[in-house]
Design a protein around this motif. Structure first.
Motif, PDB file in Angstrom:
ATOM      1  N   ASP A  14       0.892  -1.230   0.031  1.00  0.00           N
ATOM      2  CA  ASP A  14      -0.034   0.122   0.038  1.00  0.00           C
ATOM      3  C   ASP A  14       0.926   1.374   0.065  1.00  0.00           C
ATOM      4  O   ASP A  14       1.569   1.450   0.979  1.00  0.00           O
ATOM      5  CB  ASP A  14      -1.044   0.152   1.254  1.00  0.00           C
ATOM      6  N   ALA A  15       0.793   1.979  -1.155  1.00  0.00           N
ATOM      7  CA  ALA A  15       1.795   3.186  -1.369  1.00  0.00           C
ATOM      8  C   ALA A  15       1.191   4.245  -1.693  1.00  0.00           C
ATOM      9  O   ALA A  15       0.179   4.116  -2.583  1.00  0.00           O
ATOM     10  CB  ALA A  15       3.054   2.680  -1.926  1.00  0.00           C
ATOM     11  N   ASN A  16       1.742   5.341  -1.279  1.00  0.00           N
ATOM     12  CA  ASN A  16       1.022   6.762  -1.425  1.00  0.00           C
ATOM     13  C   ASN A  16       2.436   7.644  -1.539  1.00  0.00           C
ATOM     14  O   ASN A  16       2.582   8.372  -0.493  1.00  0.00           O
ATOM     15  CB  ASN A  16      -0.092   7.246  -0.780  1.00  0.00           C
ATOM     16  N   ILE A  17       3.058   7.652  -2.679  1.00  0.00           N
ATOM     17  CA  ILE A  17       4.345   8.445  -2.718  1.00  0.00           C
ATOM     18  C   ILE A  17       4.388   9.026  -4.068  1.00  0.00           C
ATOM     19  O   ILE A  17       4.007   8.566  -5.083  1.00  0.00           O
ATOM     20  CB  ILE A  17       5.540   7.312  -2.590  1.00  0.00           C
ATOM     21  N   ARG A  18       4.739  10.373  -3.834  1.00  0.00           N
ATOM     22  CA  ARG A  18       4.982  11.222  -5.181  1.00  0.00           C
ATOM     23  C   ARG A  18       6.662  11.373  -5.134  1.00  0.00           C
ATOM     24  O   ARG A  18       7.074  12.008  -4.163  1.00  0.00           O
ATOM     25  CB  ARG A  18       4.451  12.580  -4.969  1.00  0.00           C
ATOM     26  N   VAL A  19       6.973  11.279  -6.396  1.00  0.00           N
ATOM     27  CA  VAL A  19       8.430  11.478  -6.449  1.00  0.00           C
ATOM     28  C   VAL A  19       8.802  12.572  -7.433  1.00  0.00           C
ATOM     29  O   VAL A  19       8.051  12.591  -8.655  1.00  0.00           O
ATOM     30  CB  VAL A  19       9.332  10.078  -7.030  1.00  0.00           C
ATOM     31  N   THR A  25      18.433  15.052  -8.288  1.00  0.00           N
ATOM     32  CA  THR A  25      17.761  15.446  -7.034  1.00  0.00           C
ATOM     33  C   THR A  25      16.468  14.807  -6.976  1.00  0.00           C
ATOM     34  O   THR A  25      15.533  15.743  -7.197  1.00  0.00           O
ATOM     35  CB  THR A  25      17.777  17.144  -7.333  1.00  0.00           C
ATOM     36  N   VAL A  26      16.523  13.851  -6.644  1.00  0.00           N
ATOM     37  CA  VAL A  26      15.207  12.950  -6.250  1.00  0.00           C
ATOM     38  C   VAL A  26      14.665  13.487  -4.964  1.00  0.00           C
ATOM     39  O   VAL A  26      15.427  13.776  -3.928  1.00  0.00           O
ATOM     40  CB  VAL A  26      15.497  11.447  -6.329  1.00  0.00           C
ATOM     41  N   GLY A  30       5.668  10.769   0.909  1.00  0.00           N
ATOM     42  CA  GLY A  30       4.484  10.122   1.102  1.00  0.00           C
ATOM     43  C   GLY A  30       4.912   8.873   1.880  1.00  0.00           C
ATOM     44  O   GLY A  30       5.939   8.862   2.845  1.00  0.00           O
ATOM     45  N   THR A  31       3.935   7.670   2.064  1.00  0.00           N
ATOM     46  CA  THR A  31       4.214   6.620   2.870  1.00  0.00           C
ATOM     47  C   THR A  31       4.025   5.330   2.048  1.00  0.00           C
ATOM     48  O   THR A  31       3.415   5.382   0.755  1.00  0.00           O
ATOM     49  CB  THR A  31       3.119   6.757   4.050  1.00  0.00           C
ATOM     50  N   ALA A  32       4.359   4.277   2.695  1.00  0.00           N
ATOM     51  CA  ALA A  32       4.451   3.125   2.159  1.00  0.00           C
ATOM     52  C   ALA A  32       4.205   1.917   3.092  1.00  0.00           C
ATOM     53  O   ALA A  32       5.076   2.099   4.046  1.00  0.00           O
ATOM     54  CB  ALA A  32       5.542   2.471   1.192  1.00  0.00           C
ATOM     55  N   ASP A  61      15.021  11.719   2.458  1.00  0.00           N
ATOM     56  CA  ASP A  61      15.141  10.807   3.393  1.00  0.00           C
ATOM     57  C   ASP A  61      14.053   9.821   3.399  1.00  0.00           C
ATOM     58  O   ASP A  61      12.752  10.406   3.401  1.00  0.00           O
ATOM     59  CB  ASP A  61      15.307  11.108   5.130  1.00  0.00           C
ATOM     60  N   LEU A  62      14.330   8.677   3.504  1.00  0.00           N
ATOM     61  CA  LEU A  62      13.144   7.546   3.589  1.00  0.00           C
ATOM     62  C   LEU A  62      13.324   6.947   5.092  1.00  0.00           C
ATOM     63  O   LEU A  62      14.156   6.372   5.504  1.00  0.00           O
ATOM     64  CB  LEU A  62      13.254   6.411   2.505  1.00  0.00           C
ATOM     65  N   GLN A  63      12.428   7.108   6.011  1.00  0.00           N
ATOM     66  CA  GLN A  63      12.279   6.845   7.166  1.00  0.00           C
ATOM     67  C   GLN A  63      11.611   5.498   7.352  1.00  0.00           C
ATOM     68  O   GLN A  63      10.449   5.224   6.910  1.00  0.00           O
ATOM     69  CB  GLN A  63      11.737   7.794   8.238  1.00  0.00           C
ATOM     70  N   ILE A  64      12.487   4.449   7.873  1.00  0.00           N
ATOM     71  CA  ILE A  64      11.918   3.026   7.773  1.00  0.00           C
ATOM     72  C   ILE A  64      11.655   2.813   9.211  1.00  0.00           C
ATOM     73  O   ILE A  64      12.309   2.897  10.467  1.00  0.00           O
ATOM     74  CB  ILE A  64      12.866   1.855   7.420  1.00  0.00           C
TER      75      ILE A  64
END
Length: 170
Positions: A14-19, A25-26, A30-32, A61-64
């Motif tokens: 279930d993902a809601n991410i905007r890249v 420069t990525v 959002g969340t996943a 940053d992707l926070q796990i």
């Protein structure tokens, strides 16, 4: 996905991410999450079940927040950050906890791992520190002469010095 690589795959993503941005420069927002995940890696002979993942991204940053998996009767838990400040070479700062986690189980190798690890730095050359116990495990040594690729290797004084630095070997 090749059956030579993946023996089992399942779960709900279930993902809601905007890249946005460019390859240099990525930026992700959002969340996943993954629930009920399953991953079997053919060459390792292990199937990781009960995969749960909760993560969020803000900027580079992707926070796990939580990652968890079971294998046989053991568990693996992971938390931390994946940084995309340099998207070509992401960096990590992760804490990994293992409790009787079966990482490998083939006819020739079984590795049950328990411990706490810190994984930091660029994914191309991470620094791994901590304590790891290998229990209830085995490695079947091949009979000499059965493998054509076996060759004798002479260690130089520099090789022994490197072993001393990395492993405290005398």
């Amino acid at each position: 996905l090749s059956p030579q690589t993946i023996s089992a795959l399942g779960g709900i993503l279930d993902a809601n991410i905007r890249v946005t941005g460019t390859l240099d420069t990525v930026v992700a927002e959002g969340t996943a999450s993954i629930t009920g995940g399953k991953l079997g890696l053919t060459q390792l002979g292990a199937v990781y079940d009960g995969i749960q993942l909760q993560c969020a991204s803000a900027g580079k940053d992707l926070q796990i927040r939580e990652a968890r998996a079971t294998s046989a009767e053991g568990t693996l838990e992971l938390r931390g950050v994946v940084s995309l400040k340099d998207p070509a070479v992401p960096a990590v700062d992760l804490k990994v906890s293992l409790e009787k986690f079966t990482a490998i189980q083939t006819p020739n190798i079984k590795a049950n791992l328990t411990g706490e690890l810190q994984v930091a730095g660029k994914v191309s050359a991470p620094v791994i520190t901590g304590n790891l116990q290998v229990n209830d495990s085995y490695y079947v040594m091949p009979d000499e002469g059965k493998l054509d690729s076996i060759e004798v290797v002479e260690l130089t004084p520099e090789d022994y010095a490197m072993l001393q630095r990395y492993f405290g070997y005398n």
